[in-house]
Design a protein around this motif. Structure first.
Motif, PDB file in Angstrom:
ATOM      1  N   MET A  85      34.778  48.168  27.766  1.00 37.95           N
ATOM      2  CA  MET A  85      34.839  47.285  28.890  1.00 37.95           C
ATOM      3  C   MET A  85      34.479  48.051  30.311  1.00 37.95           C
ATOM      4  SD  MET A  85      37.979  44.731  28.744  1.00 37.95           S
ATOM      5  CE  MET A  85      38.282  43.786  27.159  1.00 37.95           C
ATOM      6  N   THR A  86      33.526  47.540  30.954  1.00 36.48           N
ATOM      7  CA  THR A  86      33.184  48.137  32.112  1.00 36.48           C
ATOM      8  C   THR A  86      34.392  48.258  33.213  1.00 36.48           C
ATOM      9  OG1 THR A  86      31.020  47.340  31.782  1.00 36.48           O
ATOM     10  CG2 THR A  86      31.305  48.372  33.958  1.00 36.48           C
ATOM     11  N   PRO A  87      34.687  49.507  33.657  1.00 35.21           N
ATOM     12  CA  PRO A  87      35.544  49.560  34.941  1.00 35.21           C
ATOM     13  C   PRO A  87      35.197  48.680  36.362  1.00 35.21           C
ATOM     14  CG  PRO A  87      34.987  51.801  34.276  1.00 35.21           C
ATOM     15  CD  PRO A  87      34.140  50.806  33.525  1.00 35.21           C
ATOM     16  N   ASP A  88      35.864  48.197  36.951  1.00 38.83           N
ATOM     17  CA  ASP A  88      35.693  47.712  38.352  1.00 38.83           C
ATOM     18  C   ASP A  88      35.473  49.132  39.216  1.00 38.83           C
ATOM     19  OD1 ASP A  88      38.232  48.484  39.237  1.00 38.83           O
ATOM     20  OD2 ASP A  88      38.730  46.344  39.382  1.00 38.83           O
ATOM     21  N   ASP A  96      53.384  39.128  36.993  1.00 39.32           N
ATOM     22  CA  ASP A  96      53.845  37.691  37.095  1.00 39.32           C
ATOM     23  C   ASP A  96      55.500  37.875  37.192  1.00 39.32           C
ATOM     24  OD1 ASP A  96      51.137  36.613  37.305  1.00 39.32           O
ATOM     25  OD2 ASP A  96      51.320  35.791  35.546  1.00 39.32           O
ATOM     26  N   ILE A  97      55.981  38.380  36.125  1.00 44.19           N
ATOM     27  CA  ILE A  97      57.404  38.416  35.898  1.00 44.19           C
ATOM     28  C   ILE A  97      58.139  39.051  37.005  1.00 44.19           C
ATOM     29  CG2 ILE A  97      59.244  39.566  34.423  1.00 44.19           C
ATOM     30  CD1 ILE A  97      57.323  38.832  31.962  1.00 44.19           C
ATOM     31  N   SER A  98      57.587  40.203  37.596  1.00 47.31           N
ATOM     32  CA  SER A  98      57.794  41.106  38.556  1.00 47.31           C
ATOM     33  C   SER A  98      57.897  40.201  39.977  1.00 47.31           C
ATOM     34  CB  SER A  98      56.963  42.245  38.751  1.00 47.31           C
ATOM     35  OG  SER A  98      57.498  43.022  40.103  1.00 47.31           O
ATOM     36  N   THR A  99      56.860  39.489  39.993  1.00 48.10           N
ATOM     37  CA  THR A  99      56.897  38.498  41.183  1.00 48.10           C
ATOM     38  C   THR A  99      57.924  37.604  41.102  1.00 48.10           C
ATOM     39  OG1 THR A  99      54.526  39.102  41.455  1.00 48.10           O
ATOM     40  CG2 THR A  99      55.091  37.169  42.796  1.00 48.10           C
ATOM     41  N   MET A 100      57.807  36.885  40.281  1.00 43.57           N
ATOM     42  CA  MET A 100      59.073  35.755  39.971  1.00 43.57           C
ATOM     43  C   MET A 100      60.404  36.148  40.110  1.00 43.57           C
ATOM     44  SD  MET A 100      59.485  32.676  39.408  1.00 43.57           S
ATOM     45  CE  MET A 100      57.884  32.040  38.698  1.00 43.57           C
ATOM     46  N   GLY A 119      38.338  51.572  39.014  1.00 41.40           N
ATOM     47  CA  GLY A 119      38.413  52.269  37.741  1.00 41.40           C
ATOM     48  C   GLY A 119      39.190  51.345  36.747  1.00 41.40           C
ATOM     49  N   PHE A 120      39.499  49.997  37.231  1.00 41.97           N
ATOM     50  CA  PHE A 120      40.457  49.302  36.321  1.00 41.97           C
ATOM     51  C   PHE A 120      39.417  48.598  35.357  1.00 41.97           C
ATOM     52  CE2 PHE A 120      43.143  48.976  40.111  1.00 41.97           C
ATOM     53  CZ  PHE A 120      44.124  50.096  39.415  1.00 41.97           C
ATOM     54  N   THR A 121      39.804  48.478  33.973  1.00 42.23           N
ATOM     55  CA  THR A 121      38.682  47.527  32.987  1.00 42.23           C
ATOM     56  C   THR A 121      39.489  46.270  32.783  1.00 42.23           C
ATOM     57  OG1 THR A 121      40.005  48.123  31.266  1.00 42.23           O
ATOM     58  CG2 THR A 121      38.225  49.732  31.762  1.00 42.23           C
ATOM     59  N   ALA A 122      38.673  45.126  32.414  1.00 44.48           N
ATOM     60  CA  ALA A 122      39.203  44.012  32.312  1.00 44.48           C
ATOM     61  C   ALA A 122      40.441  43.832  31.406  1.00 44.48           C
ATOM     62  CB  ALA A 122      38.242  43.106  31.686  1.00 44.48           C
ATOM     63  N   GLU A 123      40.477  44.799  30.280  1.00 43.08           N
ATOM     64  CA  GLU A 123      41.747  44.869  29.564  1.00 43.08           C
ATOM     65  C   GLU A 123      42.720  45.502  30.371  1.00 43.08           C
ATOM     66  OE1 GLU A 123      43.055  46.945  25.484  1.00 43.08           O
ATOM     67  OE2 GLU A 123      41.131  47.213  26.127  1.00 43.08           O
ATOM     68  N   ASP A 124      42.672  46.506  31.163  1.00 44.90           N
ATOM     69  CA  ASP A 124      43.723  46.811  32.013  1.00 44.90           C
ATOM     70  C   ASP A 124      44.413  45.760  33.053  1.00 44.90           C
ATOM     71  OD1 ASP A 124      43.334  49.598  31.298  1.00 44.90           O
ATOM     72  OD2 ASP A 124      41.897  50.104  33.295  1.00 44.90           O
ATOM     73  N   LEU A 125      43.443  44.730  33.533  1.00 49.25           N
ATOM     74  CA  LEU A 125      43.924  43.658  34.455  1.00 49.25           C
ATOM     75  C   LEU A 125      44.623  42.507  33.492  1.00 49.25           C
ATOM     76  CD1 LEU A 125      40.864  43.565  36.514  1.00 49.25           C
ATOM     77  CD2 LEU A 125      42.853  44.371  37.048  1.00 49.25           C
ATOM     78  N   ILE A 126      44.202  42.309  32.412  1.00 50.83           N
ATOM     79  CA  ILE A 126      44.785  41.465  31.601  1.00 50.83           C
ATOM     80  C   ILE A 126      46.121  41.969  31.020  1.00 50.83           C
ATOM     81  CG2 ILE A 126      44.560  40.420  29.321  1.00 50.83           C
ATOM     82  CD1 ILE A 126      41.457  40.161  29.687  1.00 50.83           C
ATOM     83  N   ASP A 127      46.130  43.216  30.774  1.00 47.96           N
ATOM     84  CA  ASP A 127      47.440  43.876  30.156  1.00 47.96           C
ATOM     85  C   ASP A 127      48.567  43.737  31.452  1.00 47.96           C
ATOM     86  OD1 ASP A 127      46.435  44.166  27.655  1.00 47.96           O
ATOM     87  OD2 ASP A 127      46.315  46.421  28.140  1.00 47.96           O
ATOM     88  N   ALA A 128      48.107  43.942  32.483  1.00 46.28           N
ATOM     89  CA  ALA A 128      48.852  43.900  33.718  1.00 46.28           C
ATOM     90  C   ALA A 128      49.366  42.498  34.307  1.00 46.28           C
ATOM     91  CB  ALA A 128      48.290  44.855  34.937  1.00 46.28           C
TER      92      ALA A 128
END
Length: 85
Positions: free
Chosen positions: A1-4, A21-25, A7-16
């Motif tokens: 995957m191409t980093p933004d 969401d849980i932390s925010t909630m 330096g984050f990849t789409a996979e990094d963003l999906i994993d996070a």
């Protein structure tokens, strides 16, 4: 995957996404609980907070999504519990 650009990849963003969401909630619920316990959150304010958090889950394109329906149910129960404080 191409980093933004950061330096984050789409996979990094999906994993996070889930832990973010849980932390925010957790933060919102704990803050609302503390405020309610100390008399700093009125019924109207609690209802507004609940509505604002529910609005994105209530869009027509998500109406049939079981995950969204479950999330809304959990959110409703959390706010009902906070309302009793």
């Amino acid at each position: 995957m191409t980093p933004d650009e950061e330096g984050f990849t789409a996979e990094d963003l999906i994993d996070a996404q889930c832990p973010l969401d849980i932390s925010t909630m957790n933060g919102i619920v704990l803050l609302a609980t503390a405020m309610r316990t100390h008399g700093l959150l009125t019924n109207a304010q609690l209802e507004t907070l609940h509505a604002e958090m529910s609005n994105p889950l209530g869009t027509p394109d998500l109406a049939e999504n079981a995950v969204v329906q479950t999330a809304q149910s959990h959110l409703d129960r959390l706010f009902a519990a906070i309302a009793t404080l």
